[in-house]
Design a protein around this motif. Sequence first.
Motif, PDB file in Angstrom:
ATOM      1  N   ALA A 107     -32.428 -10.486  53.561  1.00 44.68           N
ATOM      2  CA  ALA A 107     -31.662  -9.333  53.096  1.00 44.68           C
ATOM      3  C   ALA A 107     -32.356  -8.044  53.518  1.00 44.68           C
ATOM      4  O   ALA A 107     -33.580  -7.985  53.609  1.00 44.68           O
ATOM      5  CB  ALA A 107     -31.513  -9.371  51.579  1.00 44.68           C
ATOM      6  N   ASP A 108     -31.572  -7.018  53.790  1.00 45.52           N
ATOM      7  CA  ASP A 108     -32.117  -5.703  54.132  1.00 45.52           C
ATOM      8  C   ASP A 108     -32.012  -4.811  52.904  1.00 45.52           C
ATOM      9  O   ASP A 108     -30.945  -4.297  52.582  1.00 45.52           O
ATOM     10  CB  ASP A 108     -31.355  -5.103  55.304  1.00 45.52           C
ATOM     11  CG  ASP A 108     -31.860  -3.716  55.671  1.00 45.52           C
ATOM     12  OD1 ASP A 108     -32.952  -3.340  55.186  1.00 45.52           O
ATOM     13  OD2 ASP A 108     -31.174  -3.002  56.423  1.00 45.52           O
ATOM     14  N   LYS A 140     -29.920  -0.668  55.393  1.00 45.00           N
ATOM     15  CA  LYS A 140     -28.960  -1.726  55.065  1.00 45.00           C
ATOM     16  C   LYS A 140     -28.088  -2.069  56.278  1.00 45.00           C
ATOM     17  O   LYS A 140     -26.862  -1.967  56.239  1.00 45.00           O
ATOM     18  CB  LYS A 140     -28.097  -1.331  53.875  1.00 45.00           C
ATOM     19  CG  LYS A 140     -28.878  -1.187  52.577  1.00 45.00           C
ATOM     20  CD  LYS A 140     -27.966  -1.033  51.387  1.00 45.00           C
ATOM     21  CE  LYS A 140     -28.763  -0.847  50.107  1.00 45.00           C
ATOM     22  NZ  LYS A 140     -29.692  -1.953  49.842  1.00 45.00           N
ATOM     23  N   GLN A 161     -27.135  -4.913  59.396  1.00 46.74           N
ATOM     24  CA  GLN A 161     -27.187  -6.324  59.760  1.00 46.74           C
ATOM     25  C   GLN A 161     -28.178  -6.546  60.897  1.00 46.74           C
ATOM     26  O   GLN A 161     -28.822  -7.596  60.965  1.00 46.74           O
ATOM     27  CB  GLN A 161     -25.797  -6.822  60.165  1.00 46.74           C
ATOM     28  CG  GLN A 161     -25.734  -8.332  60.393  1.00 46.74           C
ATOM     29  CD  GLN A 161     -24.322  -8.838  60.512  1.00 46.74           C
ATOM     30  OE1 GLN A 161     -23.356  -8.091  60.374  1.00 46.74           O
ATOM     31  NE2 GLN A 161     -24.174 -10.127  60.768  1.00 46.74           N
ATOM     32  N   SER A 165     -31.566  -7.138  59.459  1.00 49.16           N
ATOM     33  CA  SER A 165     -31.617  -8.471  58.861  1.00 49.16           C
ATOM     34  C   SER A 165     -31.780  -9.544  59.928  1.00 49.16           C
ATOM     35  O   SER A 165     -32.610 -10.452  59.803  1.00 49.16           O
ATOM     36  CB  SER A 165     -30.338  -8.733  58.058  1.00 49.16           C
ATOM     37  OG  SER A 165     -30.266 -10.088  57.642  1.00 49.16           O
ATOM     38  N   THR A 217     -35.016 -11.979  60.402  1.00 48.40           N
ATOM     39  CA  THR A 217     -34.819 -13.433  60.304  1.00 48.40           C
ATOM     40  C   THR A 217     -35.371 -14.133  61.536  1.00 48.40           C
ATOM     41  O   THR A 217     -36.081 -15.144  61.431  1.00 48.40           O
ATOM     42  CB  THR A 217     -33.326 -13.753  60.144  1.00 48.40           C
ATOM     43  OG1 THR A 217     -32.795 -13.043  59.017  1.00 48.40           O
ATOM     44  CG2 THR A 217     -33.118 -15.254  59.943  1.00 48.40           C
ATOM     45  N   PHE A 252     -26.898 -10.009  54.781  1.00 49.10           N
ATOM     46  CA  PHE A 252     -27.903  -8.963  54.961  1.00 49.10           C
ATOM     47  C   PHE A 252     -27.895  -7.980  53.792  1.00 49.10           C
ATOM     48  O   PHE A 252     -28.844  -7.230  53.595  1.00 49.10           O
ATOM     49  CB  PHE A 252     -27.684  -8.222  56.283  1.00 49.10           C
ATOM     50  CG  PHE A 252     -26.515  -7.273  56.298  1.00 49.10           C
ATOM     51  CD1 PHE A 252     -26.698  -5.921  56.032  1.00 49.10           C
ATOM     52  CD2 PHE A 252     -25.231  -7.722  56.596  1.00 49.10           C
ATOM     53  CE1 PHE A 252     -25.629  -5.033  56.060  1.00 49.10           C
ATOM     54  CE2 PHE A 252     -24.159  -6.847  56.624  1.00 49.10           C
ATOM     55  CZ  PHE A 252     -24.353  -5.503  56.348  1.00 49.10           C
ATOM     56  N   THR A 284     -29.612 -11.213  48.528  1.00 51.02           N
ATOM     57  CA  THR A 284     -30.465 -12.384  48.672  1.00 51.02           C
ATOM     58  C   THR A 284     -29.715 -13.626  48.211  1.00 51.02           C
ATOM     59  O   THR A 284     -29.096 -13.621  47.149  1.00 51.02           O
ATOM     60  CB  THR A 284     -31.754 -12.221  47.837  1.00 51.02           C
ATOM     61  OG1 THR A 284     -32.423 -11.024  48.244  1.00 51.02           O
ATOM     62  CG2 THR A 284     -32.682 -13.416  48.033  1.00 51.02           C
ATOM     63  N   SER A 296     -36.759 -10.669  52.262  1.00 48.58           N
ATOM     64  CA  SER A 296     -36.087  -9.383  52.413  1.00 48.58           C
ATOM     65  C   SER A 296     -36.955  -8.378  53.150  1.00 48.58           C
ATOM     66  O   SER A 296     -38.183  -8.486  53.162  1.00 48.58           O
ATOM     67  CB  SER A 296     -35.730  -8.817  51.032  1.00 48.58           C
ATOM     68  OG  SER A 296     -36.897  -8.675  50.242  1.00 48.58           O
TER      69      SER A 296
END
Length: 231
Positions: free
Chosen positions: A23-24, A29, A31, A34, A38, A74, A77, A99
Amino acid sequence: LAAWAGDAQRITQAVSVAVVPLADHSRAKKQLISESATDAVALALDESGEYTVTPKADTLRELEALGVHVADLFRFTISNEQMVRLGQRLRVDKVAGGSVDELSIDARSGRCRCVLTVRLMDIVTEEYLDGATVEYTTSPVPGWRGEEADVINEALRSAAEEAVRKIITSRKPRGNVDMVDQTGTVMVNLGSRDGVQVGMELLVVRGIWNAVEEKVVLRKIGRIRVKRLEL
């Protein structure tokens, strides 16, 4: 209960793990952040030699099969229950998540600072037994012209590598209960070479036959605290 642990030889083996989208939680925020985080965590786990990482396509496919909308992950959680169900479907030992807690770029120098949290859910015990939070800041970029993607990737990659190093060096060992005496003292086959320290808390599980699933499943019995180490 008190726990006694002796010195024992360390036995290591590769651990299978699936990595879910992180998660961002930064102000951005995005994607993209994120996805970069990842991928960085998956690569760091794989390159450590301690973990066997499930292909990303397989993880995303099983998430969708569970009704989890990957494109929205993203922003939040994934729940503990979803982590466990995913791990069971993929038949892995652990599921890694976490995160991006902070991410900022200095507009003048291109210096990127990030705070990254990585946690590993143990599928058998359904507990987060391993994890780390790290902060990393990149060096200033000469002639910085605002190319954010490169510095973001560098920061997340370095933070992920440091997080995995911390997880490996601080992860809790697994062993067996050898005996419980009349005073309630628990003796286990773990010692200082396994990373056990006085004051450490250990989770105790017991194998129980599940007639419905026709297999042995582990049930959490309780927790014990290490009070003495003996050779």
